[in-house]
Scaffold this motif. Structure first.
Motif, PDB file in Angstrom:
ATOM      1  N   ASN A 181       0.582  -1.097  -0.140  1.00 23.63           N
ATOM      2  CA  ASN A 181      -0.247   0.224   0.427  1.00 23.63           C
ATOM      3  C   ASN A 181       1.057   1.275   0.056  1.00 23.63           C
ATOM      4  OD1 ASN A 181      -2.219  -1.120   0.271  1.00 23.63           O
ATOM      5  ND2 ASN A 181      -2.410  -1.964   2.166  1.00 23.63           N
ATOM      6  N   VAL A 182       2.403   1.485  -0.642  1.00 19.35           N
ATOM      7  CA  VAL A 182       2.731   2.943  -1.342  1.00 19.35           C
ATOM      8  C   VAL A 182       2.154   2.995  -1.685  1.00 19.35           C
ATOM      9  CG1 VAL A 182       5.088   3.275  -1.731  1.00 19.35           C
ATOM     10  CG2 VAL A 182       4.587   1.457  -0.833  1.00 19.35           C
ATOM     11  N   PRO A 183       1.635   4.860  -1.680  1.00 17.63           N
ATOM     12  CA  PRO A 183       1.416   6.257  -2.280  1.00 17.63           C
ATOM     13  C   PRO A 183       1.285   5.389  -3.589  1.00 17.63           C
ATOM     14  CG  PRO A 183       1.231   6.303  -0.011  1.00 17.63           C
ATOM     15  CD  PRO A 183       1.650   5.558  -0.506  1.00 17.63           C
ATOM     16  N   PRO A 184       0.685   5.891  -4.149  1.00 22.24           N
ATOM     17  CA  PRO A 184       0.597   5.430  -5.871  1.00 22.24           C
ATOM     18  C   PRO A 184       1.588   7.153  -6.134  1.00 22.24           C
ATOM     19  CG  PRO A 184      -1.818   4.852  -5.478  1.00 22.24           C
ATOM     20  CD  PRO A 184      -0.866   5.827  -4.644  1.00 22.24           C
ATOM     21  N   ALA A 185       1.395   7.852  -5.233  1.00 20.48           N
ATOM     22  CA  ALA A 185       2.161   9.539  -5.820  1.00 20.48           C
ATOM     23  C   ALA A 185       3.179   9.183  -5.402  1.00 20.48           C
ATOM     24  CB  ALA A 185       1.053  10.231  -4.803  1.00 20.48           C
ATOM     25  N   ALA A 186       3.178   8.324  -3.981  1.00 19.12           N
ATOM     26  CA  ALA A 186       4.835   8.555  -3.085  1.00 19.12           C
ATOM     27  C   ALA A 186       5.467   8.237  -4.690  1.00 19.12           C
ATOM     28  CB  ALA A 186       5.008   6.932  -2.581  1.00 19.12           C
ATOM     29  N   ARG A 187       7.765   8.913  -4.617  1.00 20.31           N
ATOM     30  CA  ARG A 187       8.050   8.548  -5.589  1.00 20.31           C
ATOM     31  C   ARG A 187       9.353   8.272  -5.370  1.00 20.31           C
ATOM     32  NH1 ARG A 187       7.749   9.351 -10.915  1.00 20.31           N
ATOM     33  NH2 ARG A 187       6.032   9.614 -11.967  1.00 20.31           N
ATOM     34  N   PRO A 188       9.548   7.006  -4.628  1.00 15.11           N
ATOM     35  CA  PRO A 188      11.232   7.148  -4.089  1.00 15.11           C
ATOM     36  C   PRO A 188      12.113   5.889  -4.996  1.00 15.11           C
ATOM     37  CG  PRO A 188       9.496   4.633  -3.938  1.00 15.11           C
ATOM     38  CD  PRO A 188       8.570   5.940  -4.411  1.00 15.11           C
ATOM     39  N   PRO A 189      13.296   6.422  -4.740  1.00 15.84           N
ATOM     40  CA  PRO A 189      14.257   5.525  -5.580  1.00 15.84           C
ATOM     41  C   PRO A 189      14.015   4.287  -5.881  1.00 15.84           C
ATOM     42  CG  PRO A 189      15.757   6.542  -3.712  1.00 15.84           C
ATOM     43  CD  PRO A 189      13.809   6.864  -3.298  1.00 15.84           C
ATOM     44  N   LEU A 190      14.673   3.787  -7.079  1.00 16.62           N
ATOM     45  CA  LEU A 190      14.795   2.487  -7.085  1.00 16.62           C
ATOM     46  C   LEU A 190      16.301   2.141  -6.734  1.00 16.62           C
ATOM     47  CD1 LEU A 190      13.506  -0.554  -7.270  1.00 16.62           C
ATOM     48  CD2 LEU A 190      14.158   0.019 -10.043  1.00 16.62           C
ATOM     49  N   LEU A 191      16.660   1.451  -6.040  1.00 18.21           N
ATOM     50  CA  LEU A 191      17.984   1.230  -5.402  1.00 18.21           C
ATOM     51  C   LEU A 191      18.568  -0.350  -5.823  1.00 18.21           C
ATOM     52  CD1 LEU A 191      17.791   1.617  -2.104  1.00 18.21           C
ATOM     53  CD2 LEU A 191      18.170   3.707  -4.021  1.00 18.21           C
ATOM     54  N   VAL A 192      19.595  -0.052  -7.074  1.00 19.75           N
ATOM     55  CA  VAL A 192      19.889  -1.314  -7.566  1.00 19.75           C
ATOM     56  C   VAL A 192      21.085  -2.046  -6.534  1.00 19.75           C
ATOM     57  CG1 VAL A 192      20.845  -3.624  -9.485  1.00 19.75           C
ATOM     58  CG2 VAL A 192      19.157  -0.892 -10.001  1.00 19.75           C
ATOM     59  N   LEU A 193      20.900  -3.055  -5.855  1.00 17.54           N
ATOM     60  CA  LEU A 193      21.533  -3.673  -4.333  1.00 17.54           C
ATOM     61  C   LEU A 193      22.847  -4.753  -5.714  1.00 17.54           C
ATOM     62  CD1 LEU A 193      19.877  -4.357  -1.480  1.00 17.54           C
ATOM     63  CD2 LEU A 193      20.028  -2.350  -1.934  1.00 17.54           C
ATOM     64  N   GLU A 194      22.338  -5.809  -5.787  1.00 18.08           N
ATOM     65  CA  GLU A 194      23.241  -6.486  -6.074  1.00 18.08           C
ATOM     66  C   GLU A 194      23.085  -6.802  -7.538  1.00 18.08           C
ATOM     67  OE1 GLU A 194      23.401 -10.652  -3.856  1.00 18.08           O
ATOM     68  OE2 GLU A 194      23.089  -9.490  -2.196  1.00 18.08           O
ATOM     69  N   ALA A 195      23.860  -6.929  -9.048  1.00 15.71           N
ATOM     70  CA  ALA A 195      23.572  -6.907  -9.819  1.00 15.71           C
ATOM     71  C   ALA A 195      24.788  -6.931 -10.692  1.00 15.71           C
ATOM     72  CB  ALA A 195      22.970  -6.308 -11.110  1.00 15.71           C
ATOM     73  N   ARG A 206      19.145   3.964  -8.633  1.00 10.33           N
ATOM     74  CA  ARG A 206      20.533   4.075  -8.068  1.00 10.33           C
ATOM     75  C   ARG A 206      21.280   2.728  -7.866  1.00 10.33           C
ATOM     76  NH1 ARG A 206      18.542   7.648  -3.805  1.00 10.33           N
ATOM     77  NH2 ARG A 206      18.061   9.593  -4.663  1.00 10.33           N
ATOM     78  N   ILE A 207      22.295   3.018  -8.180  1.00  9.44           N
ATOM     79  CA  ILE A 207      23.542   1.534  -8.152  1.00  9.44           C
ATOM     80  C   ILE A 207      23.548   1.753  -6.461  1.00  9.44           C
ATOM     81  CG2 ILE A 207      25.260  -0.407  -8.639  1.00  9.44           C
ATOM     82  CD1 ILE A 207      23.059   0.450 -10.823  1.00  9.44           C
ATOM     83  N   VAL A 208      23.126   1.155  -5.542  1.00 10.48           N
ATOM     84  CA  VAL A 208      24.166   0.983  -4.211  1.00 10.48           C
ATOM     85  C   VAL A 208      24.647  -0.388  -3.778  1.00 10.48           C
ATOM     86  CG1 VAL A 208      22.864   3.191  -3.965  1.00 10.48           C
ATOM     87  CG2 VAL A 208      21.927   1.051  -2.936  1.00 10.48           C
ATOM     88  N   GLY A 209      25.554  -0.181  -2.777  1.00 10.11           N
ATOM     89  CA  GLY A 209      25.979  -1.054  -2.368  1.00 10.11           C
ATOM     90  C   GLY A 209      25.410  -1.794  -1.029  1.00 10.11           C
ATOM     91  N   ALA A 210      24.493  -1.294  -0.401  1.00 12.27           N
ATOM     92  CA  ALA A 210      23.615  -1.993   0.043  1.00 12.27           C
ATOM     93  C   ALA A 210      22.604  -0.148   0.703  1.00 12.27           C
ATOM     94  CB  ALA A 210      24.483  -1.949   2.026  1.00 12.27           C
ATOM     95  N   ALA A 211      21.178  -1.209   0.869  1.00 13.89           N
ATOM     96  CA  ALA A 211      20.618  -0.886   1.267  1.00 13.89           C
ATOM     97  C   ALA A 211      20.161  -0.309   2.574  1.00 13.89           C
ATOM     98  CB  ALA A 211      19.135  -2.113   1.409  1.00 13.89           C
ATOM     99  N   PRO A 212      19.699   0.648   2.292  1.00 19.01           N
ATOM    100  CA  PRO A 212      18.930   1.237   4.035  1.00 19.01           C
ATOM    101  C   PRO A 212      18.003   1.366   5.204  1.00 19.01           C
ATOM    102  CG  PRO A 212      18.161   2.497   2.197  1.00 19.01           C
ATOM    103  CD  PRO A 212      19.450   1.338   1.335  1.00 19.01           C
ATOM    104  N   GLU A 213      18.230   1.298   6.138  1.00 18.29           N
ATOM    105  CA  GLU A 213      17.283   0.532   7.026  1.00 18.29           C
ATOM    106  C   GLU A 213      15.725   0.798   6.676  1.00 18.29           C
ATOM    107  OE1 GLU A 213      17.614  -0.580  11.740  1.00 18.29           O
ATOM    108  OE2 GLU A 213      18.587  -0.608   9.394  1.00 18.29           O
ATOM    109  N   GLY A 214      15.579  -0.190   6.788  1.00 13.54           N
ATOM    110  CA  GLY A 214      13.677   0.252   5.612  1.00 13.54           C
ATOM    111  C   GLY A 214      13.765  -0.389   4.467  1.00 13.54           C
TER     112      GLY A 214
END
Length: 888
Positions: A753-767, A792-800
């Motif tokens: 139920n993430v609100p449709p209007a929410a625009r978080p980034p998509l994190l790529v952890l391992e690829a 965003r290509i990132v090393g590790a996921a933030p909390e949550g």
RNA sequence: GGACGCGUAGCUCAGCGGGAGAGCACUACGUUGACAUCGUAGGGGUCGCUGGUUCGAUCCCAGCCGCGUCCA
């Protein structure tokens, strides 16, 4: 600019008229073109289009349009059947309604004249209704079974078979229809189960020493009894064999005979024998040389061969009178209620009577032999194959075919009788007279046989008579044998089998290479449509409501190997929507400058997205081509539906949007050209099934970009031939990853139920590095379709952050502030459990040494890979779940 | 009585030896400029029953149960 929806009502008549006027329905004249021909199952001239016709003709049109586009000289030859009884019935009814005199009062010639008048006036109904379906028949070759040419064919066949002794006249029991006053063939008899009675009658022995009891469901026939039969081994009656009973009411002595026919287990074990009014009794009568006493007239009234009090009575009145008489005489030994089958005329609905008359018969057994062989040898193939069993079953047990009918509307039998009853069977009266003169030594008055031929006699010649036979025409040489016959299983006996017999006999070759048996259309609940039930669907009403294309697509999509096809309006509506979907996709492309580009080469497209859709188009072309070539109509429809809706609209158009709105002019131009190319190919592939909508789109997009190589109608455009090399596995993998990343991301958002209007980034952890490259390049696309602010290509996921795994790559959506942690725990737990189940199954399988040893290597390998994938995914999700639990 | 065919998701049906599918219906969310005749996501199936063959059966075989059609 295209309108918002397709309007079949205005477009269909316009396009049909244009096609017809252009001559596009006629086969190509090119002598190099391979012929492909279909003869239509000729509908009755009296008919109007019912849903079965709609199905049957849609399939024929799909095939013929497909083959025409494939460059064949495609001929779909239309026509109608004179339909003896049906037509005579219609016109008689009309005469009655108009208060006119009856057929008999009118006389033969005048009546037949009336039928022709009727035909001229109303006979074209069904043919025009076929046009509304979009049927691309070559109307210039339209035929009618009573045409002069076809009549000549009928005469030639009749005379030919007669001279080969394959047609003969015989006195036998026929199925007599008292309503129409004609004989009908076994196939026109419907066995209906009805309530009736078994009456047990006592027949006193002639010497007064006792009685014998027989049972019957038709008491009136006892007036024509000429024996009582018992089984030779039936000890109860051994002593009576050879003695006689005195037939009550009639007073005639009749013998008690021994025959294998009576079943000692049934009733009293003794059977009354009425050779002139029962098929089994007829056989018994023949064996024992019994008299055959006909007790009925043509109206099924009792004739003068019965006692005075019964003469002129209707058969059912006589039945009651016989029963009453037996009761009065004290000879009625019992009455039982019973359900039994009674033969009814399929047209008249009245009870038919076995009746002793002179009729013309075809020796079907002789003609069937080569026809059986041809199917055994595969010269003609049934699709689905299982119907060959039905064909064989009947052909191997075939009975003489009664071909004469006591009607007026039809092909008059070309037989003339001399004063002494000698018959002259010739193709013309002139020739018959000549033969008579030779025979009698002087000109002699001849009388032509009053009867006409069974309608199916002329239908049996349809595949060659319509092509001009007995003339050796160019059409006959070119289009016989026809390629495919499309028809219903209900007329395999009536029609298919007889065409096989006549075609082989007179042409020396099978009439068609392939017989496609289409299903019976039923209502949405699977019930047979009938006027009585009120569940009849009028196809023209459906065409009015949804358009011909929607109906056609529905019928095509529902044609699998099954015997039944349950038609629902919902289904048609769904496919109407499908048409709209394609219409709007085209509209979108038009709005975005998609146009054919000079020298565009699909193989040279650079963008993975374009390479992918080019490959998908090629795959679809291949699937549709194969399916249509094999009459796998449902598969063709499915491939088209899937490609157009789930590939082109759902993904290609969506993923192309950012490109089309983007700044990269080269990428944009390539995408516009690719989209235009893919649409053109799509229209071609869909055209056989949805001819109107596709032709309209073809016309409306004719001016977008450079002109097409093919300038004419879509219906005459060449069929796509797209090589496998257009499929690019690398592009498939790239687009696959993007599609999966978006789909799975959407799933996560919705489930939590993430609100449709929410625009978080998509994190790529391992690829893998390749995957990273793809995802980075696709960032704008993913941003729009997954509604994320960035990739965003990132090393590790933030909390949550909420993780998910796709194609071995791990993603995360940092949406902690929006969600309920327990919902996320539940989601992760469910995912983990899903993988665990999979892992357990695969591990168990792989732990089985027999499996590893005996299963094919690639199957084992595939299972190993799946296990590894599942384990990796589970591990990642399990880790996330643990972190979450640590937080909570 | 004989022959043929069918029992797979609520409905209609594909699949027919190696991961249970579609359309519709249903639930939730959504007007992001092609399309609300729309979009996104979701729930839902001991593949009629019982045996057999097989490393493995919804799929092949046998029997049974239920249903349909055709021919007697």
């Amino acid at each position: 600019m295209l309108s918002k929806t397709f309007d079949p009502k205005t477009v269909e008549p316009r396009l049909y008229a244009a096609w017809e006027a252009s001559g596009a329905f006629a086969p190509a004249e090119d002598p190099a073109a391979e012929p492909f021909s279909i003869v239509i199952p000729p509908p009755n001239v009296t008919g109007s289009l019912h849903i079965g016709h709609a199905l049957n003709n849609t399939l024929q049109d799909v095939l013929v349009r497909f083959e025409r586009m494939r460059g064949k000289a495609a001929l779909w030859l239309p026509g109608t059947d004179h339909a003896g009884i049906a037509t005579q019935m219609v016109v008689e009814r009309q005469l009655a309604a108009e208060g006119n005199i009856s057929r008999r009062d009118l006389g033969r010639e005048a009546f037949v004249e009336k039928v022709w008048e009727w035909k001229a006036r109303s006979g074209g109904t069904i043919v025009n209704q076929l046009r509304r379906l979009g049927a691309s028949c070559d109307w210039s070759r339209e035929r009618f079974t009573l045409d002069e040419g076809l009549s000549a064919a009928v005469r030639k066949v009749f005379v030919g078979l007669y001279k080969e002794k394959l047609i003969y006249r015989d006195k036998r029991l026929v199925n007599w229809d008292p309503h129409f006053q004609t004989a009908i063939s076994d196939l026109e008899v419907e066995q209906r189960e009805v309530d009736g009675h078994y009456w047990h009658f006592a027949y006193p022995l002639e010497d007064g020493s006792g009685e014998i009891v027989v049972a019957t469901t038709r008491p009136e026939t006892m007036l024509g009894d000429t024996a009582v039969a018992v089984h030779p081994t039936d000890e109860r009656y051994t002593k009576l064999i050879g003695r006689a009973v005195r037939l009550p009411i009639v007073g005639r002595p009749i013998p008690i005979i021994a025959d294998e026919y009576p079943d000692p287990e049934k009733g009293s074990g003794a059977v009354k024998i009425t050779p002139a009014h029962d098929f089994n009794d007829f056989a018994v009568g023949k064996r024992h040389n019994l008299p055959m006493i006909n007790i009925l007239d043509g109206f099924a009234r009792l004739n003068d061969n019965v006692p005075a009090g019964y003469r002129g009575l209707d058969r059912f009145a006589a039945r009651q009178k016989v029963v009453d008489e037996f009761e009065r005489l004290g000879l009625l030994r019992g009455v039982e209620k019973t359900r039994h089958v009674v033969p009814h005329g399929d047209r008249s609905g009245v009870v038919v009577e076995p009746y002793l008359t002179d009729q013309w018969y075809v020796n079907a057994e002789a003609l069937a032999r080569p026809a059986i062989k041809a199917v055994e040898a595969g010269d003609t193939v049934f699709v689905p194959r299982a119907w060959e069993k039905t064909y064989f079953e009947w052909m191997r047990n075939i009975q003489p075919w009664c071909v004469s009918r006591q009607l007026w509307w039809g092909h008059r039998i070309p037989a003339w009788y001399g004063p002494d009853g000698r018959v002259f069977v010739e193709e013309s009266e002139v020739e018959a007279r000549r033969q008579a003169e030779e025979h009698y030594g002087r000109p002699t008055e001849l009388r032509q046989d009053e009867d006409v031929l069974d309608t199916w006699f002329s239908s049996a010649l349809w595949p060659f008579s319509t092509l001009g036979w007995p003339e050796q025409t160019r059409d006959l040489a070119r289009f016989y044998p026809t390629h495919t016959l499309v028809t219903g299983f209900d007329i395999i006996f009536f029609w298919v089998a007889r065409m096989m017999m006549q075609g082989l006999h007179f042409m020396g070759e099978v009439p068609f290479r392939r017989v496609f048996i289409n299903a019976l259309v039923r209502d949405a609940e699977g019930k047979k449509m009938s006027k009585a039930k009120g569940n009849v669907v009028d196809p023209l009403e459906l065409v009015d409501e949804y358009g011909a294309d929607a109906l056609r697509f529905t019928l095509t999509a529902m044609t699998s190997g099954g015997r039944d096809l349950n038609l629902s309006r919902q289904r048609i509506e769904g496919y109407r929507n499908f048409g709209t979907k394609l219409w709007n996709a085209t509209r979108f492309c038009q709005m975005n400058g998609c146009a054919r580009a000079e020298g565009f080469d699909p193989a040279a497209a650079k963008a993975p997205l374009n390479r992918w859709i080019v490959g998908e188009t090629a795959r679809t072309a291949q699937a549709v081509t194969l399916a249509l070539a094999e009459c796998e109509f449902d598969r063709a429809a499915e491939a088209l539906y899937r490609f157009i809706w789930n590939r082109f609209c759902d993904w290609y158009v969506e993923l192309a949007k950012p490109v089309l709105n983007g700044a990269d002019q080269a990428a944009k131009a390539e995408t516009q050209a690719t989209a235009a190319w893919a649409l053109d190919e799509t229209l071609k592939l869909l055209h056989p099934v949805m001819p109107f909508l596709t032709e309209e789109l073809w016309g409306q997009t004719a001016d977008l970009g450079v002109p097409r190589a093919h300038r004419g109608f879509l219906m005459t455009a060449p069929w796509p031939q797209l090589p496998d090399s257009l499929v690019d596995p690398a592009a498939d993998a790239e687009i696959g990853l993007i599609v999966e990343a978006i789909s799975e991301g959407r799933s996560v958002r919705q489930e939590l139920n993430v609100p449709p209007a929410a625009r978080p980034p998509l994190l790529v952890l391992e690829a893998t590095s390749g995957q990273r490259r793809v995802l980075e390049a696709a960032a704008p696309l993913i941003g729009q379709l997954l509604r994320v602010s960035a990739v965003r290509i990132v090393g590790a996921a933030p909390e949550g952050a909420i993780p998910y795994v796709v194609e071995g790559a791990t993603f995360a959506l940092p949406v902690a502030e929006f969600i309920d942690l327990s919902a996320e725990r539940a989601r992760l737990a469910k995912e983990v459990a899903g993988h665990s189940g999979e892992i357990e199954k695969l591990a168990k399988k792989l732990a089985n040494p027999d499996f590893v040893a005996r299963a094919p290597e690639e199957v084992v390998e595939e299972n190993r890979e799946r296990l590894a994938e599942a384990e990796a995914a589970k591990a990642k999700l399990q880790a996330a779940l643990s972190r979450l639990e640590a937080v909570a």
